[in-house]
Design an enzyme around this catalytic site. Sequence first.
Site, PDB file in Angstrom:
ATOM      1  N   PHE A 148      -1.296 -10.216   5.166  1.00 30.30           N
ATOM      2  CA  PHE A 148      -1.528 -11.117   4.029  1.00 30.30           C
ATOM      3  C   PHE A 148      -0.810 -10.684   2.751  1.00 30.30           C
ATOM      4  O   PHE A 148      -0.587 -11.500   1.861  1.00 30.30           O
ATOM      5  CB  PHE A 148      -3.040 -11.233   3.742  1.00 30.30           C
ATOM      6  CG  PHE A 148      -3.607 -10.095   2.938  1.00 30.30           C
ATOM      7  CD1 PHE A 148      -3.484 -10.077   1.550  1.00 30.30           C
ATOM      8  CD2 PHE A 148      -4.240  -9.024   3.550  1.00 30.30           C
ATOM      9  CE1 PHE A 148      -3.977  -9.013   0.798  1.00 30.30           C
ATOM     10  CE2 PHE A 148      -4.734  -7.968   2.812  1.00 30.30           C
ATOM     11  CZ  PHE A 148      -4.606  -7.962   1.434  1.00 30.30           C
ATOM     12  N   LYS A 172       4.214 -16.000  13.058  1.00 26.32           N
ATOM     13  CA  LYS A 172       2.795 -16.290  12.848  1.00 26.32           C
ATOM     14  C   LYS A 172       2.376 -15.618  11.539  1.00 26.32           C
ATOM     15  O   LYS A 172       2.180 -14.416  11.466  1.00 26.32           O
ATOM     16  CB  LYS A 172       1.915 -15.773  13.986  1.00 26.32           C
ATOM     17  CG  LYS A 172       0.518 -16.394  13.890  1.00 26.32           C
ATOM     18  CD  LYS A 172      -0.607 -15.508  14.342  1.00 26.32           C
ATOM     19  CE  LYS A 172      -0.978 -14.389  13.457  1.00 26.32           C
ATOM     20  NZ  LYS A 172      -1.675 -14.739  12.203  1.00 26.32           N
ATOM     21  N   GLU A 175      -3.362 -15.673   8.660  1.00 24.89           N
ATOM     22  CA  GLU A 175      -4.189 -16.876   8.476  1.00 24.89           C
ATOM     23  C   GLU A 175      -4.772 -16.942   7.068  1.00 24.89           C
ATOM     24  O   GLU A 175      -5.225 -17.992   6.625  1.00 24.89           O
ATOM     25  CB  GLU A 175      -5.297 -16.939   9.539  1.00 24.89           C
ATOM     26  CG  GLU A 175      -6.322 -15.807   9.519  1.00 24.89           C
ATOM     27  CD  GLU A 175      -5.880 -14.577  10.319  1.00 24.89           C
ATOM     28  OE1 GLU A 175      -4.675 -14.232  10.299  1.00 24.89           O
ATOM     29  OE2 GLU A 175      -6.755 -13.940  10.942  1.00 24.89           O
ATOM     30  N   ARG A 176      -4.749 -15.804   6.355  1.00 24.80           N
ATOM     31  CA  ARG A 176      -5.299 -15.799   4.994  1.00 24.80           C
ATOM     32  C   ARG A 176      -4.308 -16.365   3.980  1.00 24.80           C
ATOM     33  O   ARG A 176      -4.684 -16.769   2.892  1.00 24.80           O
ATOM     34  CB  ARG A 176      -5.686 -14.373   4.598  1.00 24.80           C
ATOM     35  CG  ARG A 176      -6.858 -13.872   5.442  1.00 24.80           C
ATOM     36  CD  ARG A 176      -7.400 -12.601   4.881  1.00 24.80           C
ATOM     37  NE  ARG A 176      -6.983 -11.453   5.669  1.00 24.80           N
ATOM     38  CZ  ARG A 176      -7.283 -10.212   5.366  1.00 24.80           C
ATOM     39  NH1 ARG A 176      -7.980  -9.946   4.287  1.00 24.80           N
ATOM     40  NH2 ARG A 176      -6.886  -9.221   6.129  1.00 24.80           N
ATOM     41  N   SER A 225      -2.737  -3.712   9.549  1.00 26.72           N
ATOM     42  CA  SER A 225      -3.547  -2.492   9.489  1.00 26.72           C
ATOM     43  C   SER A 225      -3.332  -1.646  10.750  1.00 26.72           C
ATOM     44  O   SER A 225      -2.905  -2.165  11.791  1.00 26.72           O
ATOM     45  CB  SER A 225      -5.019  -2.875   9.356  1.00 26.72           C
ATOM     46  OG  SER A 225      -5.376  -3.669  10.467  1.00 26.72           O
ATOM     47  N   CYS A 280       1.555  -1.580   0.837  1.00 28.86           N
ATOM     48  CA  CYS A 280       1.513  -0.463   1.780  1.00 28.86           C
ATOM     49  C   CYS A 280       2.263   0.745   1.245  1.00 28.86           C
ATOM     50  O   CYS A 280       2.171   1.825   1.802  1.00 28.86           O
ATOM     51  CB  CYS A 280       2.076  -0.881   3.125  1.00 28.86           C
ATOM     52  SG  CYS A 280       3.805  -1.297   3.016  1.00 28.86           S
ATOM     53  N   GLU A 381      -8.073   4.285   4.071  1.00 29.43           N
ATOM     54  CA  GLU A 381      -7.218   3.371   3.307  1.00 29.43           C
ATOM     55  C   GLU A 381      -8.125   2.405   2.533  1.00 29.43           C
ATOM     56  O   GLU A 381      -8.945   1.697   3.130  1.00 29.43           O
ATOM     57  CB  GLU A 381      -6.303   2.570   4.249  1.00 29.43           C
ATOM     58  CG  GLU A 381      -5.407   1.608   3.471  1.00 29.43           C
ATOM     59  CD  GLU A 381      -4.474   0.765   4.344  1.00 29.43           C
ATOM     60  OE1 GLU A 381      -4.843   0.425   5.480  1.00 29.43           O
ATOM     61  OE2 GLU A 381      -3.370   0.440   3.862  1.00 29.43           O
TER      62      GLU A 381
END
Length: 488
Positions: A148, A172, A175-176, A225, A280, A381
Amino acid sequence: MEILNYINGEWIRPDVKEYLDVINPATGALEARTPLCGVAAVNAAAEAAAQALPGWRRIPAQDRVQYLFKLKFLLEDNLDEISRTITNECGKTFEEAKAEMRRAIENVEVAGGIPMMSKGEISEDIAPGIDEIMLRQPVGVCATIAPFNFPGMIPFWYLPYALATGNTYIVKPSERVPMTMMVIFRLIEKLGLPKGVINMVHGGKEAVDGILDHPAIRAITFVGSTPTARYIYRRAAENGKRVQAQGGAKNPVIVLPDADMEMATKIIADSAFGCAGQRCLAVSWAVTVGEARNPFMELICDAAASRTVGYGLDAGVQMGPVINHGSKARIEQLIGVGVNEGAAIPVDGRATSVKGYENGAFIRPTILADVKPGSEIARTEIFGPVLSLMHVNTIDEAIALANSGVYGNQASLFTSSGSAARKFRYEVDAGNIGINIGVAAPMAFFPFSGWKESFFGDMHGQGMDAVEFFTQKKIVVERWPKEWTRKF
Ligand code: NAD
């Protein structure tokens, strides 16, 4: 915005029962609903991509990149609209969104050189009359599964390279944050690519599993993640696919007493709190050495407390919200864990709201001090605007501490000593190193490196690594005896 799949050159309204609401993290407004597609949509995309493959790979690379040149200008001309969309679904500021898209465009530019980067090699006369040739051919149908936090940039670590090397491709998005790639695909549609060369499917785990299991999909890139990266890597590899999976991070920064403290603080604050810490490459813990402790602590607390937090499209805002209220609750809970483990909290950004945006998922920058090495807060994290502080007496202790974690995405050092910098660069176990740099993000012509549990695979995204990833080598050994030539 309506979220549609893009399959075989057509916009398709998916036939699904489940949707995920996309809520603007600052305003709380409903922006869109992501259709949570399953295997059927993935199958349709994979089939379209497989059918398009033979025609696409026959197009010469120098002609394929012409589409990328057009795409570069379309992205530039629409930079503001794309960036506004990023802010509205992801929360980061407009300037941060624009910077994200500039790196995406840079990847398109670098991939424009693929005719040269993907050319083969030949050795003549490895024995008399025998030549050995190395060709690079496309892998086939490839797919990217995105996170995301960089809805526009991260697909571009792969997309231009996959296409220009002759593969067909499926994206893809997370979805967020499905809207940014919707805007970008509206531009891609204008390129006039052959049908099926590029496709987009929306969804979550079910769509991902469809990608991981589809026999026509030969290579997969993932960013997200670490637990998901590990899962993707294992399942894709089990299915015989080429796979690279970038995972999470917990990036250390070491501050030596000889650092320019004002510069270090400004850069470290930008790294820790930029994009609300959801990067990240964000530094998330700082280790001061010797006398660096007090001056750094004082300056970083000021920098954290004075940051302007708000809606990323408003002027003067330096930091937006985190992605959603679930994430805010998780980050606040983790800060609580740190406090319970004995950390001091000189700057506490919890339980905050922003005037006019009371429904927003805001957390202000937070500093945890005297964090204990090995504690839960030191290991986990957080992925939010939280900087943990630790202190040691020597650079050796600091490097040992930096190397003690499971992640290896980035490590930074602030110093004015060349020998300390060299020692750090040499000894630290991370794939991206910053020397007086807070976000050591590689330019598109370098690989986006990552070590240890921040990466599963070997070839990374961007630059030559991406060319390697999206091509497979074929070795041809040919014999052409001299006597045959004489016949003509
Ligand atoms: P995530 O792992 O939750 O999701 C990433 C993608 O995986 C999404 O497309 C999602 O649909 C899919 N997914 C999620 N759970 C799944 C499951 N159980 N099975 C199959 N698919 C699943 O990651 P996120 O929260 O979107 O992104 C944030 C994370 O990404 C952070 O950990 C961050 O450090 C990491 N990240 C890493 C890099 C890097 O280069 N190493 C870059 C950006 C973000």
